[in-house]
Enzyme design. Structure first.
Site, short mmCIF file in Angstrom:
data_model
loop_
_atom_site.label_atom_id
_atom_site.label_comp_id
_atom_site.label_asym_id
_atom_site.label_seq_id
_atom_site.Cartn_x
_atom_site.Cartn_y
_atom_site.Cartn_z
N CYS A 1 0.81 -1.28 0.01
CA CYS A 1 -0.02 0.01 0.08
C CYS A 1 0.87 1.16 0.01
CB CYS A 1 -1.05 -0.11 1.25
SG CYS A 1 -1.70 1.59 1.64
N VAL B 1 -5.74 1.59 7.14
CA VAL B 1 -4.45 1.37 7.17
C VAL B 1 -3.77 2.76 6.36
CG1 VAL B 1 -4.38 -1.11 7.84
CG2 VAL B 1 -4.31 -0.51 5.70
N1 LIG Z 1 -6.90 8.81 4.04
C1 LIG Z 1 -6.11 7.36 4.64
C2 LIG Z 1 -6.08 6.38 3.10
C3 LIG Z 1 -5.27 5.37 3.40
C4 LIG Z 1 -5.87 4.19 2.50
O1 LIG Z 1 -6.04 4.38 1.57
N2 LIG Z 1 -5.60 2.98 2.85
C5 LIG Z 1 -6.29 1.89 2.35
C6 LIG Z 1 -5.39 0.76 2.21
S1 LIG Z 1 -3.99 1.14 0.92
C7 LIG Z 1 -7.61 1.31 3.18
O2 LIG Z 1 -7.10 1.30 4.35
N3 LIG Z 1 -8.53 1.15 2.67
C8 LIG Z 1 -9.54 0.55 3.61
C9 LIG Z 1 -10.40 1.58 3.93
O3 LIG Z 1 -10.16 2.69 3.93
O4 LIG Z 1 -11.24 1.14 4.87
C10 LIG Z 1 -4.77 7.83 4.99
O5 LIG Z 1 -4.23 8.81 4.65
O6 LIG Z 1 -4.36 6.94 5.59
#
Ligand SMILES: N[C@@H](CCC(=O)N[C@@H](CS)C(=O)NCC(=O)O)C(=O)O
Length: 209
Positions: free
Chosen positions: A19, A59
């Site tokens: 990620c 995450v």
């Molecule tokens: N805005 C978040 C975005 C992070 C993100 O896109 N994480 C993804 C994994 S690459 C995730 O956790 N997706 C599942 C979700 O948001 O429920 C940050 O800055 O941490």
């Protein structure tokens, strides 16, 4: 914070194995030489303890004793303040503001393209690949202009940008010869002592350096 069986160490990071956003935080931790426990998470199937800790179950999520933080920007700035050496933000307000804006642009404009290439439909991935290449080429003068992204020293903005450049080969993006300053920029960071430590086994395989 609910007691969590997975959070055993003082500092724990919930992170996906591949990620670009989690990689940003792992790179901050690696640049600081901070030891932590990594809990590998499938973002599509977050474990119960992450669901309890973070209302978005997203995450990266960092747990530092009783403190739970999420959103990579919040986590990165916290880590830079909590572990001040080496500093990853300049001291003057103008440069700090410029870097924060650069990180915001990376989050809003660049990261969604990476995620669309990795997880989108064929046509979404194709459009995102085109857009990401455009962004890279439009930003070429910035890569030429200074040793690191918008800054003479490595900063939090590089921790956000370098994971994208690291992934270019697996994202199917090849750049023309004139974009060599982008590869040179990447190499400066990839060869820094912390970078190898920031990679999960999956991410290590993205390039052979
Ligand atoms: N805005 C978040 C975005 C992070 C993100 O896109 N994480 C993804 C994994 S690459 C995730 O956790 N997706 C599942 C979700 O948001 O429920 C940050 O800055 O941490």
């Amino acid at each position: 914070m609910a007691a969590s069986p997975r959070v055993r160490n003082a500092l724990t990071l919930f992170s996906a194995r591949d990620c670009v956003v989690c990689h940003r935080v792992r790179l901050v931790l690696a640049a600081k030489g901070v030891t932590y426990e990594l809990v590998a998470v499938d973002p599509l199937n977050p474990p119960e303890d992450l669901v309890d800790l973070n209302p978005y179950s997203s995450v990266p999520t960092l747990v530092d004793r009783d403190l739970v933080l999420y959103a990579a920007s919040v986590v990165s700035e916290f880590l830079d303040e909590r572990y001040p050496h080496p500093p990853l933000m300049p001291v003057d307000p103008l440069s700090r503001a410029k870097l924060r804006l650069a990180m915001l642009r990376i989050e809003h404009d660049w990261v969604p393209q990476v995620q669309a290439i990795q997880h989108g439909s064929k046509s979404q991935a194709e459009a995102a690949r085109k857009r990401l290449k455009e962004l890279l080429l439009q930003t070429l003068p910035v890569f030429k202009d200074s040793k690191f992204f918008f800054n003479p020293e490595m900063s939090l903005a590089d921790c956000a940008m370098a994971p994208i450049v690291w992934r270019l080969p697996v994202l199917g993006i090849s750049l023309p010869k004139e974009a060599k300053p982008i590869e040179d920029y990447g190499m400066r960071i990839f060869r820094s002592p912390g970078f190898a430590r920031s990679l999960t086994p999956e991410e290590k395989g993205f390039r052979d350096i």
